[in-house]
Design a protein around this motif. Structure first.
Motif, mmCIF file in Angstrom:
data_model
loop_
_atom_site.group_PDB
_atom_site.id
_atom_site.type_symbol
_atom_site.label_atom_id
_atom_site.label_comp_id
_atom_site.label_asym_id
_atom_site.label_seq_id
_atom_site.Cartn_x
_atom_site.Cartn_y
_atom_site.Cartn_z
ATOM 1 N N GLY A 30 0.792 -1.221 0.000
ATOM 2 C CA GLY A 30 0.000 0.000 0.000
ATOM 3 C C GLY A 30 0.824 1.270 0.000
ATOM 4 N N VAL A 31 1.926 1.284 0.734
ATOM 5 C CA VAL A 31 2.746 2.502 0.828
ATOM 6 C C VAL A 31 3.384 2.812 -0.520
ATOM 7 N N GLU A 32 4.017 1.810 -1.134
ATOM 8 C CA GLU A 32 4.658 2.041 -2.433
ATOM 9 C C GLU A 32 3.625 2.407 -3.489
ATOM 10 N N SER A 43 11.106 15.239 -0.085
ATOM 11 C CA SER A 43 12.114 16.085 0.560
ATOM 12 C C SER A 43 11.624 16.606 1.915
ATOM 13 N N LYS A 44 10.322 16.492 2.165
ATOM 14 C CA LYS A 44 9.760 16.976 3.434
ATOM 15 C C LYS A 44 9.983 15.945 4.530
ATOM 16 N N PRO A 45 10.162 16.408 5.758
ATOM 17 C CA PRO A 45 10.299 15.455 6.865
ATOM 18 C C PRO A 45 8.991 14.677 7.042
ATOM 19 N N ASN A 46 9.121 13.472 7.505
ATOM 20 C CA ASN A 46 7.974 12.595 7.772
ATOM 21 C C ASN A 46 7.186 12.205 6.526
ATOM 22 N N TRP A 47 7.779 12.304 5.335
ATOM 23 C CA TRP A 47 7.062 11.935 4.115
ATOM 24 C C TRP A 47 6.645 10.470 4.142
ATOM 25 N N TYR A 48 7.484 9.620 4.723
ATOM 26 C CA TYR A 48 7.154 8.198 4.747
ATOM 27 C C TYR A 48 5.993 7.925 5.707
ATOM 28 N N SER A 53 0.308 6.452 6.720
ATOM 29 C CA SER A 53 -1.014 6.709 7.288
ATOM 30 C C SER A 53 -2.050 6.941 6.192
ATOM 31 N N ALA A 54 -1.650 7.603 5.110
ATOM 32 C CA ALA A 54 -2.597 7.841 4.012
ATOM 33 C C ALA A 54 -2.958 6.524 3.317
ATOM 34 N N ALA A 55 -1.978 5.659 3.096
ATOM 35 C CA ALA A 55 -2.245 4.362 2.464
ATOM 36 C C ALA A 55 -3.153 3.519 3.359
ATOM 37 N N SER A 56 -2.912 3.558 4.656
ATOM 38 C CA SER A 56 -3.738 2.810 5.601
ATOM 39 C C SER A 56 -5.179 3.312 5.566
ATOM 40 N N ARG A 57 -5.356 4.626 5.551
ATOM 41 C CA ARG A 57 -6.703 5.210 5.479
ATOM 42 C C ARG A 57 -7.398 4.794 4.179
#
Length: 149
Positions: A30-32, A43-48, A53-57
């Motif tokens: 889901g994440v990939e 480039s933003k912090p916490n992008w992963y 969380s977005a993939a999980s939602r």
């Protein structure tokens, strides 16, 4: 008007997410899949964490889950097909390597339970008691609860 365009774009992205999620390249990741479909600034912090969380939602969305299930069924990746393929893979080498096969059904039941748990389903798993024995050249299995004699 802008809200309608946003909803239409989101619907298209959800369909693309579902299609890629069941593809060989991204199957079940889901994440990939989310990173491929949605424009996440790495480039933003916490992008992963954002992608996780977005993939999980997204995977918890009933319509998305139904569409993924439909795509898997259309591809022949339903429980019955997977059980047959798993049994074939296990048994095709059983005589060659002389391994004792315990219970394909138990293994697939546990795999399904694990997958549902990962996807966030709230259900319990009740194992069916069984025993396994080899009687001459034939294996025998019994799914009844063992009783004392």
């Amino acid at each position: 008007m802008a809200d309608e365009k946003s909803k239409a774009l989101d619907k298209l992205q959800q369909e693309e997410f579902c299609q890629l999620y069941v593809s060989k390249e991204f199957f079940g990741n889901g994440v990939e899949t989310y990173l491929e479909v949605y424009d996440i600034d790495r480039s933003k912090p916490n992008w992963y964490k954002t992608a996780c969380s977005a993939a999980s939602r997204l995977l918890s969305n009933v319509k998305v889950a139904e569409r993924i299930s439909q795509l898997l069924d259309d591809a022949g990746l339903n429980d019955s097909h997977v059980d047959k393929q798993l049994l074939f893979l296990i048994t095709q080498h059983a005589d060659f390597i002389r391994l004792r096969l315990e219970s394909v059904q138990n293994a697939t039941d546990q795999a399904r339970h694990g997958a549902r748990t990962i996807l966030g389903a709230q259900h319990s798993y009740t194992e069916l008691p069984w025993f396994w024995s080899t009687q001459g050249p034939l294996p025998a299995a019994d799914g009844r609860a063992p009783t004392a004699r």
